[in-house]
Design an enzyme around this catalytic site. Sequence first.
Site, PDB file in Angstrom:
ATOM      1  N   TYR A  22       0.985  -1.166  -0.207  1.00  0.00           N
ATOM      2  CA  TYR A  22       0.063   0.017   0.083  1.00  0.00           C
ATOM      3  C   TYR A  22       0.904   1.291  -0.005  1.00  0.00           C
ATOM      4  O   TYR A  22       0.672   2.233  -0.795  1.00  0.00           O
ATOM      5  CB  TYR A  22      -1.051   0.133   1.147  1.00  0.00           C
ATOM      6  CG  TYR A  22      -1.907   1.299   1.401  1.00  0.00           C
ATOM      7  CD1 TYR A  22      -2.752   1.391   0.503  1.00  0.00           C
ATOM      8  CD2 TYR A  22      -1.479   2.099   2.365  1.00  0.00           C
ATOM      9  CE1 TYR A  22      -3.627   2.727   0.534  1.00  0.00           C
ATOM     10  CE2 TYR A  22      -2.130   3.354   2.421  1.00  0.00           C
ATOM     11  CZ  TYR A  22      -3.188   3.684   1.765  1.00  0.00           C
ATOM     12  OH  TYR A  22      -3.978   5.056   1.773  1.00  0.00           O
ATOM     13  N   GLU A  44     -11.621   6.150   4.725  1.00  0.00           N
ATOM     14  CA  GLU A  44     -11.071   6.805   5.693  1.00  0.00           C
ATOM     15  C   GLU A  44     -11.976   6.970   6.593  1.00  0.00           C
ATOM     16  O   GLU A  44     -11.515   7.421   7.900  1.00  0.00           O
ATOM     17  CB  GLU A  44     -10.549   8.068   5.121  1.00  0.00           C
ATOM     18  CG  GLU A  44      -9.236   7.958   4.009  1.00  0.00           C
ATOM     19  CD  GLU A  44      -7.999   7.648   4.816  1.00  0.00           C
ATOM     20  OE1 GLU A  44      -8.010   7.886   6.042  1.00  0.00           O
ATOM     21  OE2 GLU A  44      -7.043   7.373   4.206  1.00  0.00           O
ATOM     22  N   TRP A  52      -5.155   2.239  10.311  1.00  0.00           N
ATOM     23  CA  TRP A  52      -5.359   2.217   8.765  1.00  0.00           C
ATOM     24  C   TRP A  52      -4.941   0.613   8.433  1.00  0.00           C
ATOM     25  O   TRP A  52      -5.681   0.112   7.671  1.00  0.00           O
ATOM     26  CB  TRP A  52      -4.359   2.860   8.029  1.00  0.00           C
ATOM     27  CG  TRP A  52      -4.698   2.775   6.636  1.00  0.00           C
ATOM     28  CD1 TRP A  52      -3.729   2.059   5.792  1.00  0.00           C
ATOM     29  CD2 TRP A  52      -5.880   3.007   5.950  1.00  0.00           C
ATOM     30  NE1 TRP A  52      -4.161   2.180   4.471  1.00  0.00           N
ATOM     31  CE2 TRP A  52      -5.562   2.514   4.479  1.00  0.00           C
ATOM     32  CE3 TRP A  52      -6.929   3.554   6.208  1.00  0.00           C
ATOM     33  CZ2 TRP A  52      -6.433   2.979   3.525  1.00  0.00           C
ATOM     34  CZ3 TRP A  52      -7.840   3.851   5.033  1.00  0.00           C
ATOM     35  CH2 TRP A  52      -7.726   3.238   3.900  1.00  0.00           C
TER      36      TRP A  52
END
Length: 185
Positions: A22, A44, A52
């Site tokens: 990522y 988000e 995350w």
Amino acid sequence: MNPVEKPRCHWVEGKKERYLRYHDEEWGVPVHDDRKLFEMLLLEGFQAGLTWECILNKRENFARAFDQFDFEKIRHYSEEKLLSLQTDPGIVRNRLKIRAAPNNAQVFCAIRAEFGSFDRYLWGWTGGKVLREVGLARSALSDKIAADLKKRGMRFAGSTIIYSYLQAVGVINAHEDGCFRASQL
């Protein structure tokens, strides 16, 4: 250079392969596709209060549960669909975040109608330019965009969430000095 040896941002040190990919391939790369912009906005919002990495590990489940992030479908979710999402163990089952999804999809679509695309709206804030900022959790820009989105009715889109979003979709290049990605974007 071996992928393991690449100098990266400190926050990915010791992370698993998915997180490294990522960082290396996606985070901070400018996004102009509305579906991808919506996907990241939805994720988000779900990340608020979590890591995350938690959201990234559930990303495929979110895609399945939320119709591959099709904002046109999501904006019309029924009460039955929302209740089923609240029982889906593959995603974050926060009732308020789930209920924000169709609302935010409606706001997203209204912005698209007004500006021609969400891309044009989002990148219009910087004149289409990528900003370089490192080490911040929010900024004057994220404050303005969050305030505008809130005025339009969007939920889970405060300044800190929007700043993280701007980093993720490449409006802000926040790769740390010394990271191999910092000068590539």
